[in-house]
Design an enzyme around this catalytic site. Sequence first.
Site, mmCIF file in Angstrom:
data_model
loop_
_atom_site.group_PDB
_atom_site.id
_atom_site.type_symbol
_atom_site.label_atom_id
_atom_site.label_comp_id
_atom_site.label_asym_id
_atom_site.label_seq_id
_atom_site.Cartn_x
_atom_site.Cartn_y
_atom_site.Cartn_z
ATOM 1 N N HIS A 13 0.845 -1.199 0.000
ATOM 2 C CA HIS A 13 0.000 0.000 0.000
ATOM 3 C C HIS A 13 0.873 1.239 0.000
ATOM 4 O O HIS A 13 1.952 1.260 0.588
ATOM 5 C CB HIS A 13 -0.942 0.015 1.206
ATOM 6 C CG HIS A 13 -0.264 -0.213 2.518
ATOM 7 N ND1 HIS A 13 0.079 -1.473 2.971
ATOM 8 C CD2 HIS A 13 0.147 0.650 3.473
ATOM 9 C CE1 HIS A 13 0.674 -1.370 4.146
ATOM 10 N NE2 HIS A 13 0.733 -0.087 4.475
ATOM 11 N N HIS A 20 0.972 5.161 1.125
ATOM 12 C CA HIS A 20 0.339 6.200 1.943
ATOM 13 C C HIS A 20 0.421 7.521 1.184
ATOM 14 O O HIS A 20 1.504 7.898 0.707
ATOM 15 C CB HIS A 20 1.107 6.402 3.260
ATOM 16 C CG HIS A 20 1.134 5.211 4.170
ATOM 17 N ND1 HIS A 20 0.363 5.120 5.305
ATOM 18 C CD2 HIS A 20 1.861 4.060 4.120
ATOM 19 C CE1 HIS A 20 0.610 3.972 5.922
ATOM 20 N NE2 HIS A 20 1.521 3.313 5.233
#
Length: 113
Positions: free
Chosen positions: A99, A101
């Site tokens: 992922h 950010h």
Amino acid sequence: MSCIFCKIAAGELGTKFIYESDDIVAFRDLNPQAPQHILIIPREHIEKVSDLQEKHLNIAGKLLLAAQKIAQKENLAEDGFRLVINNGKNAGQEVMHIHMHLLGGRKMNWPPG
Ligand code: 5GP
Ligand code: ZN
């Protein structure tokens, strides 16, 4: 399927998506570290940057372009924003589904902690 981000991407937890495409979804972080803190993930389960292969070239590029579009949409492009990908133990990666950010809405410090 035990991965929380796979469940989120599959829509199983009713998470509101800020952005979604065939390959990517983005949603707000549960524990925001900035006024705007968004997580951008591929729908495909890949654990971390270290596991990326040539076949992921397209998805890896789409993560970055999604970040650009979201920053524009959330009015973060002009003032600037930070993109972070934690990879593994020393970086403090907690969720083992890759992922990115996207942090914005305040001045960021450098170097990061
Ligand atoms: P990491 O430390 O792995 O780079 O970041 C994981 C991030 O995911 C953390 O910022 C944490 O707050 C966020 N997070 C963990 N579980 C959930 C969840 O179930 N929903 C959302 N929206 N964010 C989560
Ligand atoms: Zn996953």
